[in-house]
Design an enzyme around this catalytic site. Structure first.
Site, mmCIF file in Angstrom:
data_model
loop_
_atom_site.group_PDB
_atom_site.id
_atom_site.type_symbol
_atom_site.label_atom_id
_atom_site.label_comp_id
_atom_site.label_asym_id
_atom_site.label_seq_id
_atom_site.Cartn_x
_atom_site.Cartn_y
_atom_site.Cartn_z
ATOM 1 N N TYR A 7 -2.285 22.075 54.964
ATOM 2 C CA TYR A 7 -2.913 21.932 53.646
ATOM 3 C C TYR A 7 -2.921 20.469 53.212
ATOM 4 C CZ TYR A 7 -2.867 27.021 52.950
ATOM 5 O OH TYR A 7 -3.077 28.376 53.055
ATOM 6 N N GLY A 40 -14.147 33.195 44.095
ATOM 7 C CA GLY A 40 -14.692 33.131 42.740
ATOM 8 C C GLY A 40 -15.740 34.178 42.446
ATOM 9 N N LEU A 41 -16.250 34.866 43.461
ATOM 10 C CA LEU A 41 -17.284 35.874 43.217
ATOM 11 C C LEU A 41 -16.786 37.014 42.349
ATOM 12 C CD1 LEU A 41 -19.016 36.155 46.711
ATOM 13 C CD2 LEU A 41 -20.029 35.260 44.616
ATOM 14 N N LEU A 42 -15.470 37.289 42.411
ATOM 15 C CA LEU A 42 -14.904 38.390 41.621
ATOM 16 C C LEU A 42 -14.250 37.883 40.341
ATOM 17 C CD1 LEU A 42 -13.287 40.311 44.618
ATOM 18 C CD2 LEU A 42 -15.379 40.939 43.380
ATOM 19 N N GLY A 43 -14.472 36.613 40.039
ATOM 20 C CA GLY A 43 -13.836 36.006 38.869
ATOM 21 C C GLY A 43 -14.756 35.823 37.682
ATOM 22 N N SER A 46 -7.431 34.836 49.181
ATOM 23 C CA SER A 46 -8.778 34.889 48.603
ATOM 24 C C SER A 46 -8.999 36.185 47.834
ATOM 25 C CB SER A 46 -9.858 34.722 49.675
ATOM 26 O OG SER A 46 -11.124 34.466 49.094
ATOM 27 N N PRO A 47 -8.092 36.535 46.922
ATOM 28 C CA PRO A 47 -8.217 37.812 46.207
ATOM 29 C C PRO A 47 -9.442 37.890 45.304
ATOM 30 C CG PRO A 47 -6.526 36.445 45.190
ATOM 31 C CD PRO A 47 -6.919 35.765 46.465
ATOM 32 N N LEU A 48 -10.002 36.729 44.957
ATOM 33 C CA LEU A 48 -11.187 36.723 44.099
ATOM 34 C C LEU A 48 -12.451 36.369 44.882
ATOM 35 C CD1 LEU A 48 -9.785 34.990 40.881
ATOM 36 C CD2 LEU A 48 -9.775 37.410 41.511
ATOM 37 N N ALA A 49 -12.365 36.418 46.206
ATOM 38 C CA ALA A 49 -13.524 36.148 47.067
ATOM 39 C C ALA A 49 -14.173 34.815 46.709
ATOM 40 C CB ALA A 49 -14.534 37.288 46.983
#
Length: 322
Positions: free
Chosen positions: A53, A216-219, A211-214
């Site tokens: 990272y 940002g697509l799920l945010g 990536s729980p929000l894909a």
């Protein structure tokens, strides 16, 4: 904060894991320190990082930031369950990446030095190494554990059969084996339900979704675009593929009176074997907002509606056989 055990281990962690991938490239060191301090104030004790990272080969930018934060004292290291990863190349010479015994030894020592600590709580293979047998992998990890340099071992991006092979190999050595699998898992990406989640549940691994929000697509991406906020080109392309689902999802979240990001995290927390989704806040405001997910309760009707919008998988082989 209601802490949970990481898989079948006795290690207690917060149900949200602080991801640090933005520390350095997108979040300044000063702001990274503030986010980590705030995480402790909120009760989050589980932090995730990786030696690559910062994305400057061999520099370990993010681990160094964490190390300088630990060095401030005040119980920062003692209060933190730190998980880091190895696999990615840290140089141009042979054996500076992947999972050979040589690289495991060198990578661990380098991460310890960068993070200014004498042990790593959860040491994770960032990817499967198809050219290194598990016998070699486990022997190297056993040495590190005997030396007190690591406490637990985890995996990331493993297939279900990789997890099975890893656990059976560890069992033959009377070694504890993997305690966690860090997997790509969210409402838009549910393939982990086929083999990975059942394997983790059977072998007692805690699942740590990344990536729980894909991205940002799920945010609440449509809400943000409606407010003339910009989105990266790759997000716009993905949105075009899934627009109908995202529209239905955000409408349903409006009916619930909840932010889409919080519902997406709460849904993951309702899944079998999931221990702690990884959140990657770039700001204090994003971190504070994420805590709402721990309060969202999704009843059977809400979960069923989410499944209608984002169909999932049954456990294999039932998903594709009678």
């Amino acid at each position: 904060m209601d802490y949970v055990n990481l898989g079948r281990s006795g290690l207690q962690v917060s149900p949200l894991c602080l991801g640090t991938m933005n520390f350095g490239p997108q979040t300044s060191e000063e702001d990274s320190f503030a986010i980590m301090d705030r995480a402790h104030e909120l009760g989050l004790n589980f932090f995730d990082t990786a030696n690559v990272y910062g994305w400057k080969t061999g520099e370990g930018v993010t681990e160094n930031i964490i190390g300088r934060w630990f060095a401030q004292g005040g119980g920062r290291r003692e209060k933190t369950v730190i998980a880091t990863k190895l696999y990615g190349s840290m140089g141009d010479w042979p054996n500076e990446g992947k999972l050979s015994a040589l690289n495991i030894r060198r990578a661990c020592d380098a991460s310890l030095k960068r993070m200014q600590t004498d042990y790593i709580d959860v040491y994770q293979a960032h990817h499967i190494d198809r050219n290194t047998p598990f016998e070699e992998f486990w022997e190297a990890m056993e040495v590190l554990r005997l030396q007190g340099k690591i406490l637990y071992v985890g995996s990331s991006n493993f297939a279900g059969w990789h997890i099975a092979k890893a656990q059976e190999s560890a069992a033959r050595r009377n070694f504890f084996g993997l305690v966690a699998e860090q997997s790509h898992y969210n409402l838009l990406t549910r393939t982990a339900e086929l083999e990975v989640l059942p394997a983790c549940e059977d072998y007692g691994l805690g699942v740590i979704p990344w990536s729980p929000l894909a991205s940002g697509l799920l945010g609440g991406v449509l809400r943000k675009l409606d407010k003339n906020r910009s989105a990266a080109d790759h997000i716009v392309r993905e949105l075009d593929k899934h627009r109908d689902k995202i529209e239905a999802y955000e409408k349903f979240c409006d009916e619930l009176g909840e932010d889409p990001a919080h519902v997406a995290l709460a849904w993951l927390l309702s899944r079998p074997a999931v221990t702690a989704p990884i959140i990657g806040p770039r700001t204090l405001e994003q971190l504070d907002g994420s805590m709402r997910a721990l309060e969202v309760e999704l009843d059977a009707a809400a979960l069923a509606r989410i499944d209608e919008i984002f169909p999932g998988h049954r456990t294999a082989p039932e998903d594709y056989a009678w």
